[in-house]
Design an enzyme around this catalytic site. Structure first.
Site, mmCIF file in Angstrom:
data_model
loop_
_atom_site.group_PDB
_atom_site.id
_atom_site.type_symbol
_atom_site.label_atom_id
_atom_site.label_comp_id
_atom_site.label_asym_id
_atom_site.label_seq_id
_atom_site.Cartn_x
_atom_site.Cartn_y
_atom_site.Cartn_z
ATOM 1 N N LYS A 3 0.835 -1.202 0.000
ATOM 2 C CA LYS A 3 0.000 0.000 0.000
ATOM 3 C C LYS A 3 0.878 1.264 0.000
ATOM 4 O O LYS A 3 2.101 1.179 0.206
ATOM 5 C CB LYS A 3 -0.927 -0.048 1.214
ATOM 6 C CG LYS A 3 -1.977 -1.176 1.134
ATOM 7 C CD LYS A 3 -2.803 -1.279 2.408
ATOM 8 C CE LYS A 3 -3.928 -2.296 2.272
ATOM 9 N NZ LYS A 3 -4.709 -2.453 3.515
ATOM 10 N N TYR A 43 -12.260 -2.601 -3.225
ATOM 11 C CA TYR A 43 -12.748 -2.751 -1.849
ATOM 12 C C TYR A 43 -14.278 -2.687 -1.768
ATOM 13 O O TYR A 43 -14.821 -2.299 -0.735
ATOM 14 C CB TYR A 43 -12.114 -1.687 -0.953
ATOM 15 C CG TYR A 43 -10.722 -2.078 -0.462
ATOM 16 C CD1 TYR A 43 -10.514 -3.271 0.245
ATOM 17 C CD2 TYR A 43 -9.619 -1.268 -0.685
ATOM 18 C CE1 TYR A 43 -9.255 -3.639 0.699
ATOM 19 C CE2 TYR A 43 -8.343 -1.635 -0.228
ATOM 20 C CZ TYR A 43 -8.181 -2.816 0.472
ATOM 21 O OH TYR A 43 -6.934 -3.185 0.932
ATOM 22 N N ARG A 79 -1.156 -14.873 3.632
ATOM 23 C CA ARG A 79 -1.914 -14.217 4.713
ATOM 24 C C ARG A 79 -1.210 -14.404 6.061
ATOM 25 O O ARG A 79 -1.222 -13.513 6.909
ATOM 26 C CB ARG A 79 -3.344 -14.761 4.786
ATOM 27 C CG ARG A 79 -4.186 -14.523 3.527
ATOM 28 C CD ARG A 79 -4.868 -13.194 3.453
ATOM 29 N NE ARG A 79 -5.873 -12.979 4.467
ATOM 30 C CZ ARG A 79 -6.604 -11.865 4.549
ATOM 31 N NH1 ARG A 79 -6.429 -10.888 3.666
ATOM 32 N NH2 ARG A 79 -7.484 -11.716 5.496
ATOM 33 N N THR A 85 -5.049 -8.005 10.498
ATOM 34 C CA THR A 85 -5.393 -6.727 9.872
ATOM 35 C C THR A 85 -4.866 -5.540 10.675
ATOM 36 O O THR A 85 -4.377 -4.566 10.099
ATOM 37 C CB THR A 85 -6.933 -6.623 9.726
ATOM 38 O OG1 THR A 85 -7.408 -7.795 9.068
ATOM 39 C CG2 THR A 85 -7.328 -5.391 8.947
ATOM 40 N N ARG A 96 2.838 -7.035 9.001
ATOM 41 C CA ARG A 96 2.118 -5.985 9.736
ATOM 42 C C ARG A 96 2.588 -5.909 11.185
ATOM 43 O O ARG A 96 2.655 -4.820 11.771
ATOM 44 C CB ARG A 96 0.612 -6.230 9.655
ATOM 45 C CG ARG A 96 0.029 -5.926 8.265
ATOM 46 C CD ARG A 96 -1.381 -6.469 8.162
ATOM 47 N NE ARG A 96 -2.067 -6.084 6.935
ATOM 48 C CZ ARG A 96 -3.175 -6.678 6.490
ATOM 49 N NH1 ARG A 96 -3.703 -7.688 7.174
ATOM 50 N NH2 ARG A 96 -3.756 -6.283 5.374
ATOM 51 N N ASN A 106 -1.856 -0.180 7.324
ATOM 52 C CA ASN A 106 -1.336 -1.524 7.610
ATOM 53 C C ASN A 106 -0.476 -2.113 6.495
ATOM 54 O O ASN A 106 -0.332 -3.317 6.366
ATOM 55 C CB ASN A 106 -2.460 -2.460 8.040
ATOM 56 C CG ASN A 106 -3.497 -2.654 6.962
ATOM 57 O OD1 ASN A 106 -3.427 -2.045 5.899
ATOM 58 N ND2 ASN A 106 -4.462 -3.528 7.221
ATOM 59 N N HIS A 109 -1.803 -5.318 1.408
ATOM 60 C CA HIS A 109 -3.059 -6.047 1.187
ATOM 61 C C HIS A 109 -2.732 -7.423 0.637
ATOM 62 O O HIS A 109 -1.802 -7.571 -0.146
ATOM 63 C CB HIS A 109 -3.943 -5.308 0.172
ATOM 64 C CG HIS A 109 -4.967 -6.188 -0.459
ATOM 65 N ND1 HIS A 109 -6.107 -6.575 0.200
ATOM 66 C CD2 HIS A 109 -5.009 -6.819 -1.664
ATOM 67 C CE1 HIS A 109 -6.809 -7.390 -0.579
ATOM 68 N NE2 HIS A 109 -6.167 -7.556 -1.721
ATOM 69 N N GLU A 120 -9.138 -9.847 -8.101
ATOM 70 C CA GLU A 120 -8.187 -8.753 -7.915
ATOM 71 C C GLU A 120 -7.073 -8.793 -8.972
ATOM 72 O O GLU A 120 -6.650 -7.750 -9.470
ATOM 73 C CB GLU A 120 -7.620 -8.807 -6.490
ATOM 74 C CG GLU A 120 -8.695 -8.432 -5.471
ATOM 75 C CD GLU A 120 -8.368 -8.828 -4.037
ATOM 76 O OE1 GLU A 120 -7.225 -9.220 -3.755
ATOM 77 O OE2 GLU A 120 -9.282 -8.749 -3.192
HETATM 78 N N1 LIG Z 1 -11.656 -0.567 11.588
HETATM 79 C C1 LIG Z 1 -10.903 -0.137 10.577
HETATM 80 N N2 LIG Z 1 -10.434 1.125 10.543
HETATM 81 C C2 LIG Z 1 -9.669 1.570 9.531
HETATM 82 N N3 LIG Z 1 -9.329 0.822 8.468
HETATM 83 C C3 LIG Z 1 -9.765 -0.436 8.449
HETATM 84 C C4 LIG Z 1 -10.585 -0.999 9.492
HETATM 85 N N4 LIG Z 1 -10.861 -2.276 9.169
HETATM 86 C C5 LIG Z 1 -10.256 -2.503 8.002
HETATM 87 N N5 LIG Z 1 -9.601 -1.413 7.575
HETATM 88 C C6 LIG Z 1 -8.841 -1.276 6.336
HETATM 89 O O1 LIG Z 1 -9.525 -1.977 5.327
HETATM 90 C C7 LIG Z 1 -8.684 -2.994 4.786
HETATM 91 C C8 LIG Z 1 -9.549 -4.164 4.398
HETATM 92 O O2 LIG Z 1 -10.086 -4.776 5.559
HETATM 93 P P1 LIG Z 1 -10.228 -6.359 5.635
HETATM 94 O O3 LIG Z 1 -11.217 -6.650 6.683
HETATM 95 O O4 LIG Z 1 -10.429 -6.899 4.262
HETATM 96 O O5 LIG Z 1 -8.782 -6.760 6.207
HETATM 97 P P2 LIG Z 1 -7.644 -7.607 5.540
HETATM 98 O O6 LIG Z 1 -8.223 -8.637 4.625
HETATM 99 O O7 LIG Z 1 -6.713 -8.058 6.614
HETATM 100 O O8 LIG Z 1 -6.889 -6.505 4.725
HETATM 101 P P3 LIG Z 1 -6.720 -6.410 3.146
HETATM 102 O O9 LIG Z 1 -8.057 -6.695 2.497
HETATM 103 O O10 LIG Z 1 -6.239 -4.980 2.918
HETATM 104 O O11 LIG Z 1 -5.677 -7.427 2.828
HETATM 105 C C9 LIG Z 1 -7.674 -3.267 5.892
HETATM 106 O O12 LIG Z 1 -6.474 -3.808 5.392
HETATM 107 C C10 LIG Z 1 -7.460 -1.894 6.456
HETATM 108 O O13 LIG Z 1 -6.558 -1.132 5.629
HETATM 109 MG MG LIG Z 2 -9.423 -8.146 2.964
#
Ligand SMILES: Nc1ncnc2c1ncn2[C@@H]1O[C@H](COP(=O)(O)OP(=O)(O)OP(=O)(O)O)[C@@H](O)[C@H]1O
Ligand SMILES: [Mg+2]
Length: 144
Positions: A3, A43, A79, A85, A96, A106, A109, A120
């Site tokens: 990112k 997203y 992962r 996350t 992370r 974070n 992705h 994707e």
């Molecule tokens: N509570 C939150 N506050 C701020 N940003 C968030 C929050 N939850 C998720 N995000 C952001 O949205 C992204 C997507 O959330 P998701 O639940 O898909 O987590 P992830 O699968 O671990 O991450 P990613 O999809 O980015 O790999 C997270 O990586 C983070 O950047």
């Molecule tokens: Mg995700």
């Protein structure tokens, strides 16, 4: 995807190295800027959540490195290397856990299932941008 914070903090090499050393194979990689429409598409599962608009802004705030990795159980292996996350809760040793401080920054992705990986990859890569080749160490990474 590394990112914008990962790119700006000069973590590309550090992050790529972790996947390479593990034995995962990059079959595609490029540095791009994501436009708003693409970010929303990527997203879309989070549309309506409180962090959605901030997430779109975050992911479009600078260049990102998109890559495609191949290997045994690649999605779950990646992962695991990426970590939870929220970097505050992510285990030390994960990307992370080692390299971030906040859930909204974070660093990386990773696709969470074969269906989302396919979706994707299709967003960011043309078919001819993905390569087929053998790593010279594959005979030592895998029993057969
Ligand atoms: N509570 C939150 N506050 C701020 N940003 C968030 C929050 N939850 C998720 N995000 C952001 O949205 C992204 C997507 O959330 P998701 O639940 O898909 O987590 P992830 O699968 O671990 O991450 P990613 O999809 O980015 O790999 C997270 O990586 C983070 O950047
Ligand atoms: Mg995700």
């Amino acid at each position: 995807m590394i990112k914008p914070d990962g790119v700006q903090r000069s973590l590309i090499g550090e992050i790529i190295s972790r996947f390479e050393c593990k034995g995962l194979k990059f079959i595609g990689m490029k540095l791009i800027e994501i436009d708003e429409a693409t970010a929303r598409k990527h997203y879309e599962e989070h549309l309506g959540k409180p962090f959605y608009e901030g997430l779109v802004q975050y992911i479009t705030s600078g260049p990102v490195l998109v890559g495609v990795l191949e290997g045994d159980e690649a999605i779950s292996v990646v992962r695991t290397i990426v970590g939870a996350t929220d970097p505050k809760e992510a285990t030390p040793g994960t990307i992370r856990g080692d390299l971030g401080m906040q859930i909204g920054r974070n660093v990386i992705h990773a696709s969470d299932a074969p269906v989302s990986a396919a979706r994707e990859i299709d967003i960011y890569f043309d078919g001819d941008e993905l390569l087929t080749y053998r790593r010279i160490d594959e005979a030592w990474l895998y029993e057969e």
